[in-house]
Scaffold this motif. Structure first.
Motif, short mmCIF file in Angstrom:
data_model
loop_
_atom_site.label_atom_id
_atom_site.label_comp_id
_atom_site.label_asym_id
_atom_site.label_seq_id
_atom_site.Cartn_x
_atom_site.Cartn_y
_atom_site.Cartn_z
N ILE A 46 0.75 -1.12 -0.02
CA ILE A 46 -0.05 -0.02 -0.14
C ILE A 46 0.94 1.19 0.07
N SER A 47 0.49 2.25 -0.82
CA SER A 47 1.30 3.29 -0.88
C SER A 47 0.31 4.67 -1.05
N THR A 48 0.14 5.58 -0.20
CA THR A 48 -0.55 6.93 -0.47
C THR A 48 0.42 8.03 0.49
N PHE A 49 0.01 9.16 0.01
CA PHE A 49 0.73 10.30 0.42
C PHE A 49 -0.53 10.97 1.56
N SER A 50 -1.71 11.26 1.22
CA SER A 50 -2.58 12.06 1.92
C SER A 50 -3.94 11.26 1.82
N ALA A 64 8.86 -2.16 8.67
CA ALA A 64 8.47 -1.01 9.26
C ALA A 64 7.76 -0.17 8.07
N ALA A 65 6.58 0.54 8.44
CA ALA A 65 6.24 1.52 7.54
C ALA A 65 7.09 2.51 7.15
N LYS A 66 7.17 3.20 5.97
CA LYS A 66 7.89 4.04 5.52
C LYS A 66 7.16 5.59 5.69
N ALA A 67 7.65 6.30 6.34
CA ALA A 67 6.93 7.49 6.91
C ALA A 67 5.34 7.42 7.13
N GLY A 68 5.01 6.28 7.45
CA GLY A 68 3.74 5.93 7.79
C GLY A 68 2.85 5.73 6.59
N ARG A 69 3.28 5.85 5.54
CA ARG A 69 2.31 5.84 4.26
C ARG A 69 2.54 4.83 3.24
N HIS A 83 -0.28 -4.22 -5.49
CA HIS A 83 0.33 -3.00 -5.14
C HIS A 83 -0.87 -1.92 -5.38
N LEU A 84 -1.33 -1.34 -4.34
CA LEU A 84 -2.39 -0.41 -4.53
C LEU A 84 -1.87 0.98 -3.99
N GLU A 85 -2.02 1.95 -4.90
CA GLU A 85 -1.51 3.24 -4.70
C GLU A 85 -2.36 4.32 -5.11
N SER A 86 -2.43 5.37 -4.05
CA SER A 86 -3.18 6.62 -4.36
C SER A 86 -2.63 7.87 -3.60
N PHE A 87 -2.33 8.71 -4.49
CA PHE A 87 -1.65 9.98 -3.78
C PHE A 87 -2.61 10.52 -2.85
N ASP A 88 -3.95 11.01 -3.09
CA ASP A 88 -4.98 11.59 -2.42
C ASP A 88 -6.27 11.04 -2.55
N GLY A 89 -6.46 9.59 -2.32
CA GLY A 89 -7.67 9.08 -2.40
C GLY A 89 -7.58 7.80 -1.47
N THR A 90 -8.86 7.25 -1.21
CA THR A 90 -8.94 6.09 -0.25
C THR A 90 -8.75 4.82 -1.07
N ILE A 91 -7.77 4.06 -0.31
CA ILE A 91 -7.50 2.66 -0.76
C ILE A 91 -8.44 1.76 0.00
N ARG A 92 -9.14 0.77 -0.81
CA ARG A 92 -9.89 -0.15 -0.11
C ARG A 92 -9.58 -1.46 -0.60
N LEU A 93 -9.43 -2.60 0.34
CA LEU A 93 -9.19 -3.60 -0.02
C LEU A 93 -10.08 -4.53 0.60
N GLU A 94 -11.16 -4.93 -0.42
CA GLU A 94 -12.41 -5.66 0.18
C GLU A 94 -12.42 -7.09 -0.17
#
Length: 98
Positions: A46-50, A64-69, A83-94
């Motif tokens: 998982i990778s996200t910024f905000s 360890a998580a990298k920078a918490g994101r 691999h799921l990535e969104s800079f500024d959106g919600t990531i959902r694994l269902e």
């Protein structure tokens, strides 16, 4: 191997995860939802910024998580890569309904 990318839109995937497969879904400014069918064996990153992350599977972080994101975990026995990535959106694994 499955890959989808977008700059300003949502991405949705629903299906089984095949052993040894690679699945990559990336959106810069949209939601990313992966609905897994069956009993998946997959390494998830998982990778996200905000953005936010939501999971219908139990999550135990590996390493360890990298920078918490940026973080990863395993569903089932692993084997495939998701691999799921969104800079500024919600990531959902269902988990798909049975």
């Amino acid at each position: 191997n499955v890959q989808a990318n977008t700059v300003d839109g949502n991405i949705g995937f629903r299906g089984p995860i095949r052993g040894g497969g690679t699945y990559r879904f990336v959106s810069h400014d949209g939601d990313v939802t992966a609905t897994l069918v069956g009993t998946p064996d997959v390494e998830v990153s998982i990778s996200t910024f905000s953005g936010e992350f939501e999971s219908g599977f139990p999550v135990t972080l590996s390493g360890a998580a990298k920078a918490g994101r940026q973080f990863g975990f395993t569903v089932g026995k692993g084997g495939a890569q998701l691999h799921l990535e969104s800079f500024d959106g919600t990531i959902r694994l269902e988990r798909a309904g049975r």
